[in-house]
Design a protein around this motif. Structure first.
Motif, PDB file in Angstrom:
ATOM      1  N   ARG A 159      -4.668  23.886   7.123  1.00 34.45           N
ATOM      2  CA  ARG A 159      -5.209  24.023   8.479  1.00 34.45           C
ATOM      3  C   ARG A 159      -4.774  25.345   9.105  1.00 34.45           C
ATOM      4  NH1 ARG A 159      -4.238  19.070  12.435  1.00 34.45           N
ATOM      5  NH2 ARG A 159      -5.480  18.142  10.756  1.00 34.45           N
ATOM      6  N   ARG A 160      -3.518  25.705   8.943  1.00 35.71           N
ATOM      7  CA  ARG A 160      -3.024  26.972   9.505  1.00 35.71           C
ATOM      8  C   ARG A 160      -3.722  28.176   8.885  1.00 35.71           C
ATOM      9  NH1 ARG A 160       3.257  27.415   8.908  1.00 35.71           N
ATOM     10  NH2 ARG A 160       2.775  29.475   9.832  1.00 35.71           N
ATOM     11  N   LEU A 161      -4.083  28.060   7.614  1.00 35.47           N
ATOM     12  CA  LEU A 161      -4.683  29.181   6.895  1.00 35.47           C
ATOM     13  C   LEU A 161      -6.209  29.182   6.953  1.00 35.47           C
ATOM     14  CD1 LEU A 161      -2.320  29.022   3.798  1.00 35.47           C
ATOM     15  CD2 LEU A 161      -2.416  30.898   5.478  1.00 35.47           C
ATOM     16  N   GLY A 162      -6.795  28.239   7.663  1.00 32.20           N
ATOM     17  CA  GLY A 162      -8.249  28.176   7.765  1.00 32.20           C
ATOM     18  C   GLY A 162      -8.916  27.728   6.484  1.00 32.20           C
ATOM     19  N   LEU A 163      -8.237  26.874   5.715  1.00 35.74           N
ATOM     20  CA  LEU A 163      -8.758  26.386   4.441  1.00 35.74           C
ATOM     21  C   LEU A 163      -9.144  24.912   4.563  1.00 35.74           C
ATOM     22  CD1 LEU A 163      -6.019  27.939   2.120  1.00 35.74           C
ATOM     23  CD2 LEU A 163      -8.406  28.698   2.287  1.00 35.74           C
ATOM     24  N   THR A 164     -10.261  24.559   3.943  1.00 33.54           N
ATOM     25  CA  THR A 164     -10.701  23.165   3.905  1.00 33.54           C
ATOM     26  C   THR A 164     -10.435  22.592   2.521  1.00 33.54           C
ATOM     27  OG1 THR A 164     -12.462  23.565   5.517  1.00 33.54           O
ATOM     28  CG2 THR A 164     -12.674  21.613   4.126  1.00 33.54           C
ATOM     29  N   PRO A 165      -9.608  21.545   2.409  1.00 28.93           N
ATOM     30  CA  PRO A 165      -9.378  20.937   1.098  1.00 28.93           C
ATOM     31  C   PRO A 165     -10.617  20.180   0.622  1.00 28.93           C
ATOM     32  CG  PRO A 165      -7.647  20.348   2.677  1.00 28.93           C
ATOM     33  CD  PRO A 165      -8.779  20.934   3.456  1.00 28.93           C
ATOM     34  N   VAL A 166     -10.968  20.364  -0.643  1.00 23.31           N
ATOM     35  CA  VAL A 166     -12.104  19.666  -1.247  1.00 23.31           C
ATOM     36  C   VAL A 166     -11.713  19.220  -2.649  1.00 23.31           C
ATOM     37  CG1 VAL A 166     -14.521  19.757  -1.923  1.00 23.31           C
ATOM     38  CG2 VAL A 166     -13.746  21.078   0.047  1.00 23.31           C
ATOM     39  N   LEU A 167     -11.861  17.950  -2.939  1.00 22.41           N
ATOM     40  CA  LEU A 167     -11.570  17.439  -4.273  1.00 22.41           C
ATOM     41  C   LEU A 167     -12.877  17.272  -5.041  1.00 22.41           C
ATOM     42  CD1 LEU A 167      -8.620  14.997  -3.490  1.00 22.41           C
ATOM     43  CD2 LEU A 167      -8.578  17.417  -4.078  1.00 22.41           C
ATOM     44  N   TRP A 168     -13.205  16.070  -5.506  1.00 24.26           N
ATOM     45  CA  TRP A 168     -14.409  15.885  -6.317  1.00 24.26           C
ATOM     46  C   TRP A 168     -14.759  14.400  -6.365  1.00 24.26           C
ATOM     47  CZ3 TRP A 168      -9.605  17.336  -8.121  1.00 24.26           C
ATOM     48  CH2 TRP A 168      -8.908  16.374  -8.855  1.00 24.26           C
ATOM     49  N   THR A 169     -15.961  14.101  -6.821  1.00 21.35           N
ATOM     50  CA  THR A 169     -16.375  12.711  -7.012  1.00 21.35           C
ATOM     51  C   THR A 169     -16.492  12.352  -8.485  1.00 21.35           C
ATOM     52  OG1 THR A 169     -18.738  13.238  -6.942  1.00 21.35           O
ATOM     53  CG2 THR A 169     -17.663  12.725  -4.835  1.00 21.35           C
ATOM     54  N   CYS A 170     -16.642  13.344  -9.358  1.00 21.23           N
ATOM     55  CA  CYS A 170     -16.694  13.059 -10.796  1.00 21.23           C
ATOM     56  C   CYS A 170     -16.150  14.251 -11.570  1.00 21.23           C
ATOM     57  CB  CYS A 170     -18.107  12.702 -11.256  1.00 21.23           C
ATOM     58  SG  CYS A 170     -19.382  13.918 -10.871  1.00 21.23           S
ATOM     59  N   TRP A 171     -15.546  13.960 -12.706  1.00 23.83           N
ATOM     60  CA  TRP A 171     -14.989  15.013 -13.550  1.00 23.83           C
ATOM     61  C   TRP A 171     -15.283  14.693 -15.008  1.00 23.83           C
ATOM     62  CZ3 TRP A 171      -9.006  14.179 -12.584  1.00 23.83           C
ATOM     63  CH2 TRP A 171      -8.649  12.900 -13.015  1.00 23.83           C
ATOM     64  N   GLY A 172     -14.972  15.665 -15.867  1.00 26.04           N
ATOM     65  CA  GLY A 172     -15.300  15.493 -17.279  1.00 26.04           C
ATOM     66  C   GLY A 172     -14.120  15.195 -18.165  1.00 26.04           C
ATOM     67  N   GLU A 173     -12.898  15.153 -17.597  1.00 18.49           N
ATOM     68  CA  GLU A 173     -11.680  15.003 -18.413  1.00 18.49           C
ATOM     69  C   GLU A 173     -11.732  15.986 -19.585  1.00 18.49           C
ATOM     70  OE1 GLU A 173     -10.992  10.927 -19.429  1.00 18.49           O
ATOM     71  OE2 GLU A 173     -10.909  10.284 -17.342  1.00 18.49           O
ATOM     72  N   ASP A 174     -12.049  17.222 -19.249  1.00 21.29           N
ATOM     73  CA  ASP A 174     -12.295  18.251 -20.262  1.00 21.29           C
ATOM     74  C   ASP A 174     -11.050  19.052 -20.607  1.00 21.29           C
ATOM     75  OD1 ASP A 174     -12.179  19.262 -17.701  1.00 21.29           O
ATOM     76  OD2 ASP A 174     -13.780  20.720 -17.961  1.00 21.29           O
ATOM     77  N   TRP A 175      -9.899  18.626 -20.126  1.00 16.33           N
ATOM     78  CA  TRP A 175      -8.669  19.387 -20.338  1.00 16.33           C
ATOM     79  C   TRP A 175      -7.865  18.907 -21.550  1.00 16.33           C
ATOM     80  CZ3 TRP A 175      -9.702  16.170 -16.224  1.00 16.33           C
ATOM     81  CH2 TRP A 175      -9.003  14.964 -16.199  1.00 16.33           C
TER      82      TRP A 175
END
Length: 244
Positions: A159-175
């Protein structure tokens, strides 16, 4: 009661409370709950659109392949860059931005923010934001925490840095070393819905060696599936109303 004993007693009570407050946002790591109750943090957006995002880059050994694949499909995406990686490959950062992709940050180092205090958390995000912003000429506006784990300190720093956190709804477990293009596609589409955000990785800097190839191999099939379902694909800034 002496002052020293009072301080010890107060600390015994206060420290667990402070620790719990710091860790409270970790509940958002549980995807099904987050997707239902935290649409903004999940990256929920337009019902006819899917946001395509990549983490952990830029990597000169792998990111160019993703840029080429997206160029062939005439699509844009959001790249959540690690500040430490961006510093090593500044020209690649500029190439990503020059191609019209959205640039966001993934922190400076890929370390759990839950284990960091407020000052260390702020410094990590600020360093990544300032480094990436200096390279592109535009301060990034979006932030994704390593491992998708938020803390109270991370929310306050963002919030102090003007950043909006965004995660995800689906992933590929590609790691993982066992991931394949087929498994990544299958895992993504299992939870793929209109208005969702896809997480893939364009780098293996924190993954199994060569894991990025599974994401790259799955990408055309994922995009084909979106097209078959009548879903447009693009970066998060086209994914309103919830992201901005």
């Amino acid at each position: 009661m002496t002052a020293a004993r009072l301080l010890r007693t107060t600390a015994k009570v206060a420290l667990p409370v402070l620790a719990a407050a710091h860790a409270a946002p970790v509940v958002s790591t549980f995807g099904p709950l987050r997707n239902r109750t935290m649409p903004r943090l999940s990256g929920r957006g337009r019902a006819d659109h899917v946001a395509l995002t990549f983490d952990d880059g830029p990597d000169p050994l792998s990111t160019p392949f993703f840029l080429r694949a997206l160029e062939e499909r005439r699509l844009k995406a959001t790249f959540f860059l690690l500040g430490s990686q961006a510093r090593r490959s500044p020209d690649l950062v500029r190439e990503i931005a020059g191609a019209g992709h959205e640039i966001a940050i993934h922190g400076w180092l890929h370390r759990p923010l839950l284990l960091r205090g407020p000052r260390a958390t702020y410094d990590d995000l600020a360093r990544a934001r300032d480094t990436v912003g200096a390279l592109t000429g535009h301060p990034p506006r979006l932030f994704r925490p390593p491992y998708g784990v938020m803390s109270t300190a991370a929310h306050l720093a963002a919030r102090r840095l003007g950043l909006t956190p965004v995660l995800w709804t689906c992933w590929g477990e590609d790691w993982t070393a066992r991931a394949t293009p087929q498994s990544v596609h299958r895992t993504v589409v299992r939870d793929l819905r209109g208005g969702g955000t896809i997480l893939l990785h364009d780098s293996d800097c924190t993954s199994a060696p060569g894991a990025w190839r599974s994401a790259l191999g799955a990408l055309p099939r994922i995009l084909d599936t979106c097209e078959e379902r009548g879903l447009s694909v693009g970066p998060l800034h086209r994914h309103r109303p919830h992201v901005r």
